[in-house]
Design an enzyme around this catalytic site. Structure first.
Site, PDB file in Angstrom:
ATOM      1  N   ASP A   1      41.258 -41.545  16.544  1.00  0.00           N
ATOM      2  CA  ASP A   1      41.783 -42.371  17.631  1.00  0.00           C
ATOM      3  C   ASP A   1      40.689 -42.976  18.512  1.00  0.00           C
ATOM      4  OD1 ASP A   1      43.338 -43.659  19.461  1.00  0.00           O
ATOM      5  OD2 ASP A   1      44.783 -42.030  19.637  1.00  0.00           O
TER       6      ASP A   1
ATOM      7  N   VAL B   1      54.031 -44.488  11.325  1.00  0.00           N
ATOM      8  CA  VAL B   1      53.016 -43.946  10.420  1.00  0.00           C
ATOM      9  C   VAL B   1      53.745 -43.443   9.180  1.00  0.00           C
ATOM     10  CG1 VAL B   1      51.211 -42.238  10.076  1.00  0.00           C
ATOM     11  CG2 VAL B   1      51.515 -43.282  12.317  1.00  0.00           C
TER      12      VAL B   1
ATOM     13  N   ASP C   1      38.041 -40.709  24.874  1.00  0.00           N
ATOM     14  CA  ASP C   1      39.321 -39.984  24.940  1.00  0.00           C
ATOM     15  C   ASP C   1      39.289 -38.760  24.031  1.00  0.00           C
ATOM     16  OD1 ASP C   1      41.843 -39.525  25.946  1.00  0.00           O
ATOM     17  OD2 ASP C   1      42.858 -40.807  24.476  1.00  0.00           O
TER      18      ASP C   1
ATOM     19  N   GLU D   1      42.740 -42.182   6.011  1.00  0.00           N
ATOM     20  CA  GLU D   1      42.756 -40.858   5.398  1.00  0.00           C
ATOM     21  C   GLU D   1      43.969 -40.072   5.879  1.00  0.00           C
ATOM     22  OE1 GLU D   1      39.521 -37.156   5.152  1.00  0.00           O
ATOM     23  OE2 GLU D   1      39.287 -38.762   6.625  1.00  0.00           O
TER      24      GLU D   1
ATOM     25  N   LYS E   1      39.847 -35.150  23.176  1.00  0.00           N
ATOM     26  CA  LYS E   1      40.767 -34.092  23.619  1.00  0.00           C
ATOM     27  C   LYS E   1      41.298 -33.389  22.374  1.00  0.00           C
ATOM     28  CE  LYS E   1      44.536 -37.482  23.939  1.00  0.00           C
ATOM     29  NZ  LYS E   1      45.557 -38.081  24.829  1.00  0.00           N
ATOM     30  N   PRO E   2      41.907 -32.209  22.508  1.00  0.00           N
ATOM     31  CA  PRO E   2      42.318 -31.445  21.323  1.00  0.00           C
ATOM     32  C   PRO E   2      43.223 -32.204  20.366  1.00  0.00           C
ATOM     33  CG  PRO E   2      42.336 -30.027  23.240  1.00  0.00           C
ATOM     34  CD  PRO E   2      42.060 -31.416  23.746  1.00  0.00           C
TER      35      PRO E   2
ATOM     36  N   GLY F   1      56.258 -40.685  10.981  1.00  0.00           N
ATOM     37  CA  GLY F   1      56.563 -40.725  12.412  1.00  0.00           C
ATOM     38  C   GLY F   1      56.794 -42.140  12.898  1.00  0.00           C
TER      39      GLY F   1
ATOM     40  N   GLY G   1      57.354 -44.388  16.864  1.00  0.00           N
ATOM     41  CA  GLY G   1      57.301 -44.293  18.315  1.00  0.00           C
ATOM     42  C   GLY G   1      57.245 -45.662  18.942  1.00  0.00           C
TER      43      GLY G   1
END
Length: 464
Positions: free
Chosen positions: A200, A74, A182, A137, A184-185, A67, A69
């Site tokens: 993160d 990554v 932070d 990982e 979150k799902p 990816g 951005g």
């Protein structure tokens, strides 16, 4: 660009970077980073700036780009010295040393690198060369946001067990004085065995440090999952109980398939005041009927507006979760297995495997159930996989290693969202060599296509 059309690579990078839950939206530095300088903000707006995908050293081989951005790239890589696959997260070179984004990048590695826990993503190393990068990982099991979209409302016991794993990771972080801020799902990702891992730590803080931390008293996080005290950091101190609040919101979302809060961008003090005044606990009618009262009360306990009314810490939250789980299974299976001999327990698990492998295929839902049952029987994951290989051999089914290799090959040939005649022939030959049935092949290919969002309408957005 519509969500359903966004490139998989871009969505995957959103997984690793500061973003809200709209993958088409570049994060507002004043909201999610809260320390963005004018130079950082200008850099975010640049398009087409060169981004390095060069390996940090000769020890690593870049396999493919996962990816890219606004912040960097990554890549999937291989450690040539020990053969391990890993993810390499590289910061865009335009974020020079001293910029806030560079500081958050370094902070993520610094914090996560100190935490050794099966429910926290492992950081292997950090390279501070010309292009800073984090070696971490590589996890291929998707994230909780995806699971909620595909499976929610989720089974109550499964949701509770997932939450317990997440809390276990947070307990380790909190014991080191780290508050994530932070949760979150999209920041809960899974390994191939379905184990949830917290990732993160870019806006996390060390509570044990002095008050010079750059973001300690700033508005940071994702509003829909922020505790009330996070929204008024100038008035209230934020501690580990803010992470527990976010966990309560995720449990609600797993059980209902809906977010409890959808605030959108918060731009004015008046808007913030209105949000805080309107916070309330969900009523019984807002849960599915099959969700038990104990679990509903657990959600309401975790998301109390006053942090003093929430569990004191992650360990207290785990104790509360264990009580609810024990009431579901009718015994405290978290502590022991009733004195059964290990041999009997392994035989029981083998029988479960034979049942699940009756059609030669284990679905994603069945895989998660196997993980739950192996834990209940006190069987470690490595041993569970060995037993599955034994049963597969007994039933003359493909080995797990061969299935994983085939899945990796499918993911590799479909990574460019094309499927040529040559690709088809290659997969046919591999499936024949490994004795992989048509139904197993279809399941693997469907899973990969869902992951890459090649089937329109299957999931609106793979990576939040």
């Amino acid at each position: 660009m519509a969500k359903s059309k966004q490139a998989f690579a871009e969505r995957l990078f959103d997984w690793f970077t500061r973003s809200d839950d709209d993958p088409t939206h570049i994060p507002d530095p004043t909201l999610l980073l809260a320390t963005g300088s004018a130079d950082d903000t200008a850099a975010l707006g640049e398009q087409g700036a060169p981004v390095s995908t060069k390996a940090p050293s000769k020890r690593y081989e870049i396999i493919k780009l996962l990816g890219k951005g606004a912040y960097g790239v990554v890549s999937l890589a291989r450690d040539l010295r020990i053969g391990r696959m890993l993810a390499i997260k590289q910061l865009n070179a335009r974020f020079r040393r001293g910029s806030s984004i560079y500081k958050h990048f370094v902070q993520e590695a610094r914090i996560a690198g100190q935490l050794d826990n099966p429910n926290i993503v492992t950081i292997y190393d950090v390279e501070a060369g010309e292009v800073p990068c984090i070696l971490m990982e590589h996890l291929s099991g998707g994230n909780l946001g995806t699971l909620i979209r595909l499976d929610a409302p989720m089974n109550e016991l499964e949701a509770l067990r997932l939450l317990r794993g997440i809390m276990n990771g947070l307990r380790a972080a909190h014991r080191h004085g780290v508050v994530h801020r932070d949760i979150k799902p999209s920041n809960i990702i899974f390994d191939q065995n379905g184990t949830p891992k917290v990732t993160d730590f870019g806006v996390a803080i060390f509570l044990k440090e002095d008050d010079t931390s750059a973001t300690k008293n700033l508005f940071v996080g994702t509003p829909d999952y922020m505790a009330p005290e996070q929204m008024e950091p100038e008035k209230y101190s934020v501690d580990a109980r803010a992470d527990l609040y976010a966990c309560g919101l995720m449990l609600y979302e797993m059980l209902t398939g809906e977010r409890l809060h959808r605030f959108g961008p918060i731009k004015t003090a008046e808007q913030l005041e209105k949000i805080l005044a309107g916070l309330s606990l969900p009523s019984d009618s807002e849960f599915p009927e099959e969700v038990t009262e104990d679990t509903r009360d657990l959600v309401r306990l975790l998301i109390r507006k006053d942090p003093d009314q929430r569990p004191a810490d992650a360990q207290a939250a785990i104790d509360a979760i264990d009580e609810v789980i024990a009431s579901h299974v009718g015994m405290d299976d978290l502590k022991d297995t009733g004195g059964e001999e290990p041999t009997i327990l392994r035989e029981m698990f083998e029988d479960i495997l034979r049942l699940f492998l009756g059609d030669g295929v284990i679905s994603a839902a069945e895989r998660r159930e196997l993980t739950i049952r192996s834990k209940r029987l006190g069987i470690e994951m490595d041993e569970a996989l060995e037993l599955e290989e034994k049963v597969r051999n007994e039933l003359q089914l493909p080995s797990l290693r061969h299935l994983q290799e085939y899945a990796w090959r499918v993911e590799s040939v479909l990574s460019d969202r094309k499927f040529t005649e040559e690709d088809h022939k290659l997969l046919d030959e591999l499936a024949w060599a490994y004795n992989i049935s048509e139904s197993e092949r279809t399941k693997i290919q469907d899973n990969v296509m869902v992951k890459f969002q090649m089937k329109e309408g299957v999931v609106e957005d793979l990576i939040p």
